[in-house]
Design an enzyme around this catalytic site. Structure first.
Site, PDB file in Angstrom:
ATOM      1  CB  SER A  23      -0.891  -0.003   1.239  1.00 49.80           C
ATOM      2  OG  SER A  23      -1.659   1.176   1.299  1.00 49.80           O
ATOM      3  CG  ASN A 102      -3.774   0.219   3.808  1.00 46.87           C
ATOM      4  OD1 ASN A 102      -4.017   1.248   4.413  1.00 46.87           O
ATOM      5  ND2 ASN A 102      -2.804  -0.613   4.183  1.00 46.87           N
ATOM      6  CG  ASN A 130      -1.596   1.812   7.935  1.00 51.69           C
ATOM      7  OD1 ASN A 130      -0.778   1.332   8.716  1.00 51.69           O
ATOM      8  ND2 ASN A 130      -1.375   2.938   7.287  1.00 51.69           N
ATOM      9  CB  CYS A 133       0.839   5.200   9.156  1.00 54.71           C
ATOM     10  SG  CYS A 133       1.655   6.535   8.267  1.00 54.71           S
ATOM     11  N   GLY A 246       8.955  -6.071   3.166  1.00 53.63           N
ATOM     12  CA  GLY A 246      10.259  -5.607   3.631  1.00 53.63           C
ATOM     13  C   GLY A 246      11.312  -5.663   2.549  1.00 53.63           C
TER      14      GLY A 246
END
Length: 304
Positions: A23, A102, A130, A133, A246
């Site tokens: 996202s 998302n 989410n 953040c 990642g």
């Protein structure tokens, strides 16, 4: 040996391969349709949407590092009304594969309201929540570091939707398994992890941070080994499917993340460097599976 099986399943949603965008690095999908057919992807993940429009943080909000990049976008988006009326219909008119939307919020009620609004839209397959953040000073980051709040948000979202919910976790915490367990207790169907690491760079001439807000989110090669470690910890802590995130850039990176415990993966900053990054990885994946003698991705999941 027959053709390797790249198909995976996330909480009942079938993907032809495990690769999807992270996202915030793929906007709402249409920006990439002129580069390639979006249907080659395992799924499309949209940029985060909030209840009200957000203009994000002031410029500058992106900075390069020797081992990656930092961003402090601040959840810039047009809000749920525009997303439902404009962005989503435009995307689903062109793309008919699995869709992950998302959402982010600044109160438990906002998360629940957004989930309720999106629940009735059949084209959406998974909601990614989410709570991680690191770029917004209030709301999301705090929720993602507090097990009780993470569980409460999960419970409230669960009450408002029948769709699978994947909670997106922050790495900026001592024990990420504590948050994952809280989300599992709250009724989550899966975990997305990890978001960016809280980081900072300073301009020596101005004696100010390079980004307009002091702390930004670090992504890139520096975080991949840490992300894999965290995915592995959560894999052994909960019984939920994991979307691993990642700095995945190659088919071998995908296989590593799945061996760590992920069922599927998201590619983020690689898309900003090369718009064709995901199709290249998807094309290379069967060949790399054959090279390592892997018949089906299921057989290597969480082998470590």
């Amino acid at each position: 040996m027959g053709k390797p099986v790249t198909a995976v399943e996330l909480a009942g949603v079938k993907l032809q391969n495990p690769v999807m965008p992270a996202s915030g690095t793929f906007a709402y999908g249409m920006e990439y349709k002129d580069f390639y057919d979006l249907h080659v992807l395992g799924a499309v993940t949209t940029k985060s949407v909030t209840a009200e429009p957000r203009y994000g943080n002031p410029l500058p909000r992106i900075a390069e590092c020797p081992s990656g990049m930092m961003n402090s976008i601040g959840l810039q988006n047009p809000g749920i009304e525009h997303f439902i009326a404009e962005d989503l219909p435009l995307l689903t008119s062109e793309y008919h594969g699995p869709l992950v939307v998302n959402i982010s919020g600044f109160s438990v009620e906002e998360y629940a309201e957004l989930a309720g609004r999106l629940d009735a839209i059949p084209e959406i397959d998974i909601l990614e929540i989410n709570i991680s953040c690191p770029n917004v000073q209030h709301g999301g980051a705090a929720f993602g570091t507090d097990p009780k709040m993470a569980e409460k948000i999960t419970e409230e979202v669960r009450r408002r939707t029948t769709k699978p919910i994947f909670m997106k976790l922050t790495p900026n915490i001592t024990d990420i398994t504590e948050i994952a367990r809280a989300c599992e207790s709250g009724g989550a169907d899966g975990i997305s992890m990890i978001n960016n690491f809280k980081a900072m760079r300073i301009d020596l001439r101005s004696r100010r941070t390079i980004t307009s807000v002091p702390y930004a989110g670090l992504s890139g090669p520096a975080i991949r080994p840490i992300a894999q470690r965290m995915v592995n910890e959560v894999f052994h802590a909960v019984k939920l499917p994991i979307i691993g995130i990642g700095d995945i850039r190659t088919a071998d990176d995908v296989l590593e993340m799945i061996m760590a415990g992920a069922t599927a993966i998201q590619m983020g900053s690689a898309n900003l460097v090369d718009p064709w990054a995901m199709p290249k990885v998807i094309e290379a994946l069967p060949e790399r599976m054959e090279y390592y003698g892997i018949k089906d991705l299921k057989e290597i999941r969480g082998v470590v």
